[in-house]
Design a protein around this motif. Structure first.
Motif, PDB file in Angstrom:
ATOM      1  N   UNK A  44      24.458 116.149 -12.834  1.00 16.34           N
ATOM      2  CA  UNK A  44      25.696 117.073 -12.718  1.00 16.34           C
ATOM      3  C   UNK A  44      25.468 117.022 -11.682  1.00 16.34           C
ATOM      4  N   UNK A  45      26.417 117.180 -10.453  1.00 20.76           N
ATOM      5  CA  UNK A  45      26.232 116.700  -9.028  1.00 20.76           C
ATOM      6  C   UNK A  45      26.647 118.237  -8.333  1.00 20.76           C
ATOM      7  N   UNK A  46      28.216 118.224  -8.826  1.00 24.60           N
ATOM      8  CA  UNK A  46      28.831 119.308  -7.810  1.00 24.60           C
ATOM      9  C   UNK A  46      29.680 119.876  -8.468  1.00 24.60           C
ATOM     10  N   UNK A  56      29.416 124.686  -6.788  1.00 29.71           N
ATOM     11  CA  UNK A  56      28.367 125.353  -6.926  1.00 29.71           C
ATOM     12  C   UNK A  56      27.902 123.345  -7.187  1.00 29.71           C
ATOM     13  N   UNK A  57      26.130 123.802  -6.390  1.00 33.22           N
ATOM     14  CA  UNK A  57      25.948 122.220  -6.480  1.00 33.22           C
ATOM     15  C   UNK A  57      24.525 122.121  -7.112  1.00 33.22           C
ATOM     16  N   UNK A  58      23.977 120.624  -7.336  1.00 28.06           N
ATOM     17  CA  UNK A  58      22.679 120.659  -7.319  1.00 28.06           C
ATOM     18  C   UNK A  58      21.695 120.606  -6.632  1.00 28.06           C
ATOM     19  N   UNK A  59      20.624 121.021  -7.058  1.00 22.37           N
ATOM     20  CA  UNK A  59      19.593 121.056  -5.626  1.00 22.37           C
ATOM     21  C   UNK A  59      19.653 119.710  -4.654  1.00 22.37           C
ATOM     22  N   UNK A  60      19.778 118.475  -5.744  1.00 25.08           N
ATOM     23  CA  UNK A  60      19.648 117.475  -5.022  1.00 25.08           C
ATOM     24  C   UNK A  60      20.408 116.923  -3.674  1.00 25.08           C
ATOM     25  N   UNK A  61      21.751 117.487  -3.385  1.00 22.80           N
ATOM     26  CA  UNK A  61      22.757 117.507  -3.352  1.00 22.80           C
ATOM     27  C   UNK A  61      22.994 118.608  -1.721  1.00 22.80           C
ATOM     28  N   UNK A  62      22.543 119.435  -2.182  1.00 23.35           N
ATOM     29  CA  UNK A  62      23.031 120.896  -1.790  1.00 23.35           C
ATOM     30  C   UNK A  62      22.438 120.945  -0.094  1.00 23.35           C
TER      31      UNK A  62
END
Length: 121
Positions: A44-46, A56-62
Motif C-alpha cells: 500500500x502507498x496511499x 491515507x498514507x503508508x508510513x514510508x511515503x508520508x
C-alpha cells in the motif's frame, strides 16, 4: 466494471519529483495506489475517499507523497516528491468500496495495468 488507466511513470533522479495519474471509467468509493518492486509483495502507498476526500498514507511515503482527486474528471493523482531509490517499483492504482481496509490489496476489485517508476541513485 471500472477501467483504470495509469500514466506518468518513468525515470527520475534521487530527490526528484513525479506525478502519476489514474483515470477511472466509473466511480467507486475509494481509490488506492499500490506498488510492487521485483521480488516483493504489492504494498500500500496511499488511498483517498472520493466523496469525503479523506486521505491515507503508508508510513514510508508520508510527508513525501500526496494523493488527490479531480472529481469532474474521475481522475486520481499521486504526487511524489523527494523520491528515493527504494521507491522504485511498478505503481498500480486500484478502485473499490472499502471503508476501512484501504491498505489491503484484496479488497480492491479493479486494477490498472501499472506504470514503472525508476529512481536512479
Amino acid at each position: 466494471q471500472v477501467q483504470l488507466v495509469e500514466s506518468g511513470g518513468g525515470l527520475v533522479q534521487t530527490g526528484g519529483s513525479q506525478r502519476l495519474s489514474c483515470a477511472a471509467s466509473g466511480r467507486t468509493s475509494t481509490m488506492g495506489w499500490f506498488r510492487q518492486a521485483p521480488g516483493k509483495e504489492r504494498e500500500f502507498v496511499a488511498a483517498i475517499r472520493w466523496n469525503e476526500g479523506n486521505t491515507y498514507y503508508a508510513d514510508s511515503v508520508k510527508g513525501r507523497f500526496t494523493i488527490s482527486r479531480d472529481n469532474a474528471k474521475n481522475t486520481v493523482f499521486l504526487q511524489m516528491n523527494s523520491l528515493k531509490p527504494e521507491d522504485t517499483a511498478v505503481y498500480y492504482c486500484a478502485a473499490g468500496w472499502t471503508t476501512i481496509n484501504y491498505y489491503v490489496p484484496a479488497v480492491y476489485p479493479y486494477w490498472g495495468q501499472g506504470t514503472q517508476v525508476t529512481v536512479s541513485s
